[in-house]
Design a protein around this motif. Structure first.
Motif, PDB file in Angstrom:
ATOM      1  N   PHE A   1      36.243  48.396  35.455  1.00 21.60           N
ATOM      2  CA  PHE A   1      37.539  47.810  35.787  1.00 21.60           C
ATOM      3  C   PHE A   1      37.595  46.352  35.316  1.00 21.60           C
ATOM      4  O   PHE A   1      36.583  45.653  35.327  1.00 21.60           O
ATOM      5  CB  PHE A   1      37.756  47.804  37.304  1.00 21.60           C
TER       6      PHE A   1
ATOM      7  N   TYR B   1      39.826  43.009  36.488  1.00 23.83           N
ATOM      8  CA  TYR B   1      40.777  42.417  37.417  1.00 23.83           C
ATOM      9  C   TYR B   1      41.032  40.974  37.018  1.00 23.83           C
ATOM     10  O   TYR B   1      40.170  40.305  36.444  1.00 23.83           O
ATOM     11  CB  TYR B   1      40.227  42.419  38.841  1.00 23.83           C
TER      12      TYR B   1
ATOM     13  N   GLN C   1      42.086  37.356  38.938  1.00 24.61           N
ATOM     14  CA  GLN C   1      42.154  36.736  40.265  1.00 24.61           C
ATOM     15  C   GLN C   1      42.898  35.420  40.194  1.00 24.61           C
ATOM     16  O   GLN C   1      42.505  34.513  39.441  1.00 24.61           O
ATOM     17  CB  GLN C   1      40.741  36.487  40.827  1.00 24.61           C
TER      18      GLN C   1
ATOM     19  N   LEU D   1      47.296  35.404  45.213  1.00 21.90           N
ATOM     20  CA  LEU D   1      47.663  36.748  44.722  1.00 21.90           C
ATOM     21  C   LEU D   1      46.520  37.741  44.844  1.00 21.90           C
ATOM     22  O   LEU D   1      46.709  38.935  44.580  1.00 21.90           O
ATOM     23  CB  LEU D   1      48.118  36.672  43.263  1.00 21.90           C
ATOM     24  N   GLY D   2      45.345  37.282  45.183  1.00 21.51           N
ATOM     25  CA  GLY D   2      44.199  38.172  45.268  1.00 21.51           C
ATOM     26  C   GLY D   2      43.770  38.648  43.885  1.00 21.51           C
ATOM     27  O   GLY D   2      43.914  37.944  42.892  1.00 21.51           O
ATOM     28  N   LEU D   3      43.232  39.860  43.847  1.00 18.54           N
ATOM     29  CA  LEU D   3      42.805  40.461  42.585  1.00 18.54           C
ATOM     30  C   LEU D   3      43.830  41.510  42.174  1.00 18.54           C
ATOM     31  O   LEU D   3      44.232  42.347  42.993  1.00 18.54           O
ATOM     32  CB  LEU D   3      41.435  41.137  42.739  1.00 18.54           C
TER      33      LEU D   3
ATOM     34  N   LEU E   1      44.713  44.513  39.214  1.00 15.78           N
ATOM     35  CA  LEU E   1      44.050  45.369  38.232  1.00 15.78           C
ATOM     36  C   LEU E   1      44.791  45.308  36.901  1.00 15.78           C
ATOM     37  O   LEU E   1      45.997  45.558  36.836  1.00 15.78           O
ATOM     38  CB  LEU E   1      44.008  46.809  38.748  1.00 15.78           C
TER      39      LEU E   1
ATOM     40  N   PHE F   1      41.563  49.964  33.656  1.00 15.02           N
ATOM     41  CA  PHE F   1      40.333  50.596  34.090  1.00 15.02           C
ATOM     42  C   PHE F   1      40.000  51.772  33.186  1.00 15.02           C
ATOM     43  O   PHE F   1      40.829  52.233  32.400  1.00 15.02           O
ATOM     44  CB  PHE F   1      40.406  50.995  35.563  1.00 15.02           C
TER      45      PHE F   1
ATOM     46  N   MET G   1      40.985  33.544  36.494  1.00 18.24           N
ATOM     47  CA  MET G   1      39.637  34.071  36.654  1.00 18.24           C
ATOM     48  C   MET G   1      39.695  35.572  36.375  1.00 18.24           C
ATOM     49  O   MET G   1      40.553  36.273  36.924  1.00 18.24           O
ATOM     50  CB  MET G   1      39.148  33.845  38.087  1.00 18.24           C
TER      51      MET G   1
ATOM     52  N   LEU H   1      37.589  39.142  36.478  1.00 19.49           N
ATOM     53  CA  LEU H   1      36.446  39.809  37.098  1.00 19.49           C
ATOM     54  C   LEU H   1      36.321  41.228  36.565  1.00 19.49           C
ATOM     55  O   LEU H   1      37.298  41.983  36.547  1.00 19.49           O
ATOM     56  CB  LEU H   1      36.605  39.858  38.614  1.00 19.49           C
TER      57      LEU H   1
ATOM     58  N   ALA I   1      32.226  49.196  44.605  1.00 17.40           N
ATOM     59  CA  ALA I   1      32.381  48.556  43.303  1.00 17.40           C
ATOM     60  C   ALA I   1      31.453  47.361  43.228  1.00 17.40           C
ATOM     61  O   ALA I   1      31.306  46.600  44.191  1.00 17.40           O
ATOM     62  CB  ALA I   1      33.821  48.112  43.094  1.00 17.40           C
TER      63      ALA I   1
END
Lengths: 113, 113
Positions: free
Chosen positions: B33, B35, B37, B41-43, B45, B48, B88, B90, B102
């Motif tokens: 995956f 992502y 960040q 907003l968090g992570l 996607l 994938f 960022m 990830l 994960a």
């Protein structure tokens, strides 16, 4: 669509106190998994705890436990006897079927000495 | 220990450049995956993959593409970098099957100037 909401952008507690981080989610499925991940300042995301939706018993991992309320679609994380090393961003996440994770916005937790 | 390695920890690129972010995992995981960040907003996607040469769009695929020529390697490509892709990034991997953990890389902080 699945959504995960963390309504506490930041929290701060004293060392040795207990702290609870909140998470709500939305999904139309009955079978899914919920997770709490921790991202310390080193940026390495690690799994804290996992809950299977079909299990009624709340998951626990040492000082970490969850309060899983399926009907309310709530999944809070309790950290007991908090330690300085618990300082991190905490993310709540949901997965179903395809194993891809849907994350909340994150809560920045600071443990003060 | 499972290891997910991202090729760069910090990267600075110019607007319009083609950017490659590389990710390698050493646990023979089927799933990989990417992502993004962002604060508040968090992570989210981006893409994938469940298998070699297989890819699926995530929630925010615009401006990105991916490549998975070998099982252990999953590359994210920014076709023409723009300043709104400063973020960022990830990478993560997991075994197939529901509810699996994960494992994440340490992230690449990309700045587009």
């Amino acid at each position: 669509a699945q959504t995960v909401t963390q309504s506490q952008p930041e929290m701060s507690v004293q060392e040795a106190e207990t702290v609870t981080l909140s998470c709500t989610y939305d999904t139309s499925e009955n079978n899914y998994y919920l997770f709490w991940y921790k991202q310390p300042p080193s940026r390495q995301m690690i799994l804290v705890i996992r809950q299977e939706a079909y299990k009624q018993q709340n998951a626990t991992e040492n000082r970490f436990s969850v309060n899983f309320q399926k009907a309310a679609k709530s999944f809070s994380l309790k950290i007991s006897d908090s330690q300085l090393g618990d300082t991190a961003m905490y993310f709540c996440a949901l997965s179903q079927g395809a194993q891809k994770l849907v994350f909340g916005q994150g809560t920045r937790l600071t443990i003060n000495p | 220990d499972v290891k997910v390695t991202q090729s760069s920890r910090y990267l600075v690129k110019r607007t319009g450049e083609k950017v490659f972010l590389e990710c390698v995992q050493d646990m023979d995981h089927e799933n990989m995956f990417w992502y993004r960040q962002d604060p508040g907003l968090g992570l989210r996607l981006i893409y994938f993959s469940y298998d070699v040469k297989m890819k699926e769009k995530g929630d925010i695929p615009e401006g990105y593409s991916v490549s998975r020529e070998k099982k252990e390697r999953f590359s994210l490509i920014l076709e023409s970098a723009s300043t709104n892709q400063t973020s960022m990034y990830l990478c993560a991997s997991s075994f197939g099957g529901p509810g699996t953990e994960a494992f994440f890389g340490q992230g690449t902080r990309l700045t587009v100037v």
